[in-house]
Write an enzyme that holds these catalytic residues in place. Sequence first.
Site, mmCIF file in Angstrom:
data_model
loop_
_atom_site.group_PDB
_atom_site.id
_atom_site.type_symbol
_atom_site.label_atom_id
_atom_site.label_comp_id
_atom_site.label_asym_id
_atom_site.label_seq_id
_atom_site.Cartn_x
_atom_site.Cartn_y
_atom_site.Cartn_z
ATOM 1 N N ASP A 189 8.008 -8.742 -1.031
ATOM 2 C CA ASP A 189 7.774 -7.526 -1.808
ATOM 3 C C ASP A 189 8.510 -7.610 -3.139
ATOM 4 O OD1 ASP A 189 7.372 -4.912 -2.711
ATOM 5 O OD2 ASP A 189 9.069 -4.142 -1.544
ATOM 6 N N SER A 228 9.215 2.813 1.275
ATOM 7 C CA SER A 228 8.903 2.946 -0.144
ATOM 8 C C SER A 228 9.661 4.126 -0.747
ATOM 9 C CB SER A 228 7.390 3.060 -0.337
ATOM 10 O OG SER A 228 7.052 2.987 -1.693
ATOM 11 N N HIS A 264 5.414 -4.898 0.867
ATOM 12 C CA HIS A 264 6.133 -3.664 0.561
ATOM 13 C C HIS A 264 6.161 -2.703 1.750
ATOM 14 C CE1 HIS A 264 7.873 -0.502 -1.772
ATOM 15 N NE2 HIS A 264 6.802 0.264 -1.729
#
Length: 404
Positions: free
Chosen positions: A325, A106, A381
């Site tokens: 994602d 991330s 994600h």
Amino acid sequence: MLWLTGGPGCSALSGLLYEIGPFTTDFGSSTLENPVLKLNPHSWTKAANVIFLDQPAGSGFSYAKTPESYITNDTSSSMQVYSFLKQWLVDHPKFLNNPLYVGSDSYGGIVLPIIVQEIYEGNEVGEWMHINIKGYVLGNPFTDTSGDYNSRIPYAHRMALLSDAIYKLTEEHCQGEYVNVDPNNNACLIALQVVDKCTDNIYRAQILEPKCHDTYTLMSNLFRRGLRTLDYLSLEISPQLQLQGCRDDNYIYSYVWANSREAREALHIREETDNIEWVRCNESLRYHQGEDVISYTHNVLSTVGYHRRLSDKKCRALIYSGDHDMVVPYLSTVHWIESLNLAVVDDWRPWYVDEQVAGYTMKYSKNKYNLTFATVKGGGHTAPEYKPKECLNMLMRWLVDDPL
């Protein structure tokens, strides 16, 4: 491996308990008053010694002694991590000769390449003891702010969330710029309203999972009540506050566990921080598109240049993307990797776990640098949270340089 959780401002405990750590919540045996942990059979600690670091100050259980010390940015927080790593190796010199990898996902895609470059450059100028850095690992990484956000609409089209007609109209009127739109471009703004109508109720972190509204989740209700009330085991759940089957509801167990007296004592949390609530992500540090952040300045908008400079080092990189994602779609990751102009060693092909397709992979190289890109089929994600077995398999094979 030094592992950093994204956010910024999200606690290392989140990565430990929900992604790659040796423990996870036993949801079948847990209650909100008494969360229970169990061993994670797919922990990355099966492949490496892992340091989970709360950073920057204010994340998780980390704290600063002055208010000014909580004010930070991408470059300064990266330097703090580099300083931490050097000090940790001073305190634990037996690990100096171990191969070191730095990993994150991330928002870690912004800070991690800066840290890795500092390690390599520190070794080259001999400013300190040699750190045996071998490479880095990044999952669904924010890398190029503009490209990452603008890729969401092409991705939504590919995943059948937008019709061909809507996508073509949006592309025509917005010319690929869907974030910083000219306020006088009415045609683009109208097209984006149609896009929002199609995608607003999609859970971006994993587009197949349900999205629940925060105002109705148990977590937000607990925030209003005060999390410490759970210490007294007095919580009663009314029917309208039942968990809704949303992934975010799973995280409430970590709040209860981490704020319990027993956990804080076991983790040797300093008594002077006893009045500070542990939260999974500190919102005063966390990045939200288009919003000012209280304590954190986002002063690095793209780290593609850092990857390009690292491609001149003797270095290995594993970049993976959960392919469901829509926070950082794989499309933008593939795009910036291609912009590095590396040679393709192994072209797009499936990779397997238990004779089933686990995703797709490519391998690139330049002199002594090599980069493996892999999608994780069905991953979100934070891909190891959704596909733990496949991601551990991916990491173990990559670490010993076996083809995926």
